[in-house]
Scaffold this active site. Sequence first.
Site, PDB file in Angstrom:
ATOM      1  N   LYS A 105      67.971 -82.557 -17.594  1.00 15.50           N
ATOM      2  CA  LYS A 105      68.225 -83.992 -17.523  1.00 15.50           C
ATOM      3  C   LYS A 105      67.554 -84.603 -16.303  1.00 15.50           C
ATOM      4  O   LYS A 105      67.764 -84.147 -15.174  1.00 15.50           O
ATOM      5  CB  LYS A 105      69.736 -84.232 -17.457  1.00 15.50           C
ATOM      6  N   ASP A 146      76.693 -91.089 -25.379  1.00 15.06           N
ATOM      7  CA  ASP A 146      76.863 -91.402 -23.950  1.00 15.06           C
ATOM      8  C   ASP A 146      78.316 -91.765 -23.674  1.00 15.06           C
ATOM      9  O   ASP A 146      78.593 -92.564 -22.766  1.00 15.06           O
ATOM     10  CB  ASP A 146      75.907 -92.508 -23.502  1.00 15.06           C
ATOM     11  N   HIS A 182      79.298 -87.058 -21.923  1.00 14.71           N
ATOM     12  CA  HIS A 182      79.898 -86.749 -20.614  1.00 14.71           C
ATOM     13  C   HIS A 182      81.308 -86.215 -20.832  1.00 14.71           C
ATOM     14  O   HIS A 182      82.171 -86.933 -21.326  1.00 14.71           O
ATOM     15  CB  HIS A 182      79.961 -88.010 -19.742  1.00 14.71           C
ATOM     16  N   HIS A 217      74.309 -86.539 -26.529  1.00 13.52           N
ATOM     17  CA  HIS A 217      74.423 -87.038 -25.137  1.00 13.52           C
ATOM     18  C   HIS A 217      75.897 -87.339 -24.878  1.00 13.52           C
ATOM     19  O   HIS A 217      76.420 -88.348 -25.336  1.00 13.52           O
ATOM     20  CB  HIS A 217      73.589 -88.312 -24.955  1.00 13.52           C
ATOM     21  N   HIS A 240      69.728 -92.821 -24.704  1.00 13.84           N
ATOM     22  CA  HIS A 240      70.409 -94.122 -24.835  1.00 13.84           C
ATOM     23  C   HIS A 240      69.468 -95.312 -24.701  1.00 13.84           C
ATOM     24  O   HIS A 240      69.615 -96.140 -23.806  1.00 13.84           O
ATOM     25  CB  HIS A 240      71.584 -94.261 -23.861  1.00 13.84           C
ATOM     26  N   ASN A 270      75.973 -84.472 -14.801  1.00  8.19           N
ATOM     27  CA  ASN A 270      76.167 -85.289 -13.581  1.00  8.19           C
ATOM     28  C   ASN A 270      77.593 -85.188 -13.042  1.00  8.19           C
ATOM     29  O   ASN A 270      78.281 -86.185 -12.851  1.00  8.19           O
ATOM     30  CB  ASN A 270      75.766 -86.750 -13.828  1.00  8.19           C
ATOM     31  N   HIS A 285      66.921 -90.356 -18.404  1.00 10.13           N
ATOM     32  CA  HIS A 285      67.584 -91.643 -18.174  1.00 10.13           C
ATOM     33  C   HIS A 285      66.474 -92.612 -17.778  1.00 10.13           C
ATOM     34  O   HIS A 285      65.952 -92.550 -16.666  1.00 10.13           O
ATOM     35  CB  HIS A 285      68.641 -91.541 -17.065  1.00 10.13           C
ATOM     36  N   HIS A 327      85.846 -93.049 -17.703  1.00 11.23           N
ATOM     37  CA  HIS A 327      86.292 -93.369 -16.335  1.00 11.23           C
ATOM     38  C   HIS A 327      87.711 -93.889 -16.482  1.00 11.23           C
ATOM     39  O   HIS A 327      88.024 -94.563 -17.476  1.00 11.23           O
ATOM     40  CB  HIS A 327      85.428 -94.467 -15.701  1.00 11.23           C
TER      41      HIS A 327
HETATM   42  O1  DOR Z   1      77.171 -95.865 -18.459  1.00 10.26           O
HETATM   43  C1  DOR Z   1      76.861 -94.772 -18.021  1.00 10.26           C
HETATM   44  N1  DOR Z   1      77.780 -93.884 -17.595  1.00 10.26           N
HETATM   45  N2  DOR Z   1      75.560 -94.455 -17.947  1.00 10.26           N
HETATM   46  C2  DOR Z   1      75.137 -93.338 -17.349  1.00 10.26           C
HETATM   47  O2  DOR Z   1      73.961 -93.130 -17.294  1.00 10.26           O
HETATM   48  C3  DOR Z   1      76.096 -92.408 -16.718  1.00 10.26           C
HETATM   49  C4  DOR Z   1      77.422 -92.538 -17.301  1.00 10.26           C
HETATM   50  C5  DOR Z   1      78.486 -91.849 -16.488  1.00 10.26           C
HETATM   51  O3  DOR Z   1      78.299 -90.695 -16.108  1.00 10.26           O
HETATM   52  O4  DOR Z   1      79.534 -92.456 -16.257  1.00 10.26           O
HETATM   53 ZN    ZN Z   2      74.963 -90.601 -19.981  1.00  9.94          ZN
END
Ligand code: DOR
Ligand code: ZN
Length: 346
Positions: free
Chosen positions: A100, A248, A16, A14, A175, A42, A137, A252
């Site tokens: 997903k 996960d 990103h 998992h 998660h 996403n 999720h 950011h």
């Molecule tokens: O903490 C998270 N960040 N949980 C999620 O489900 C999405 C992820 C994100 O894409 O930033």
């Molecule tokens: Zn995630």
Amino acid sequence: MTQSLTIARPDDWHLHLRDGAMLAAVLPETARDFARAIIMPNLVPPVTTGAMATAYRDRILAALSEGMTFEPLMTLYLTEDTDPADVAAAHASGLVKAVKLYPAGATTNSASGVSNFDKVRAVLETMAEIGLPLCVHGEVTDAAIDIFDREAVFIDRVLDPVRRATPGLRVVMEHITTKNGVDYVKAHDKDLGATITTHHFIINRNHILVGGIKPHYYCLPVAKREEHRLALRAAATSGDHRFFLGTDSAPHTDPNKESACGCAGCFTATNTMPLLAHVFEGEGALANLEAFSSRNGPAFYGLPVNDATLTLTKGDAPTQFPAKIDTDDGPVTVFDPGFPVYWSAR
Ligand code: DOR
Ligand code: ZN
């Protein structure tokens, strides 16, 4: 005294990676230690079709630097308009390894997710037929439900009914953050697995809120009480084949985290394997680290265990992880466990 442990090269079930400048900056952090990862869809706009997944996979491979080997395992973002035939074709071609499910509004870029489960019934039935896993999720979005209860309520209200209505559907509870999640997985041996993140082994909700709010510990599902953290650690370190690593890791930029309305996500790609070695050693379970991070996931997804290896070494001095990584979009803070870690990965 130096101690070392060599395990089959881990995978992240998992992850990103984002896109553009962020993708270019975070991809090496994962590819350094991991052979493969299930890539979350996403993006903005979300990766909803086989054609979009092909294009995203090509962008990831193009961002890999010379000499790095890494296989992105692509997913499709389930919407109420997802076409079962497109999903089946993307699976048959080998492109897509999972679909997903985001309940609409549950988390980052989930607005196109599912509100009415009747509308995705045909897709879920197709997935059950062809053996394509659904990554879930697991949080309800009902405003009346306390955020700390949203996972437990989701299991009762949504997950269990969907699984009963779709026999043979293979589900990964992504998660998990609660003892309720652990217990549900343990009670159902067939067609069910769960990923657990690095950070949910390390922080509980006090870490986020006591002594000042810590935006870099805020993620979704949010960390719960200590008893839940301990249940996650016990499940993963037991070696039980139903639990496997999904970091996960969700980058950011600092301005987006350190804000009046900060984004959810912990960035753990850089130091996950040393942190896991620390956690498993603390539970007296280093011998089960390979099962959790390198064997149980491939077994669930029907893929071979990696031939390559990763060596974890415990030194005499704390490992110095970077506090941040630089991206052309701005700095991204690396998850800080808040205690010294003596392990490093090669
Ligand atoms: O903490 C998270 N960040 N949980 C999620 O489900 C999405 C992820 C994100 O894409 O930033
Ligand atoms: Zn995630």
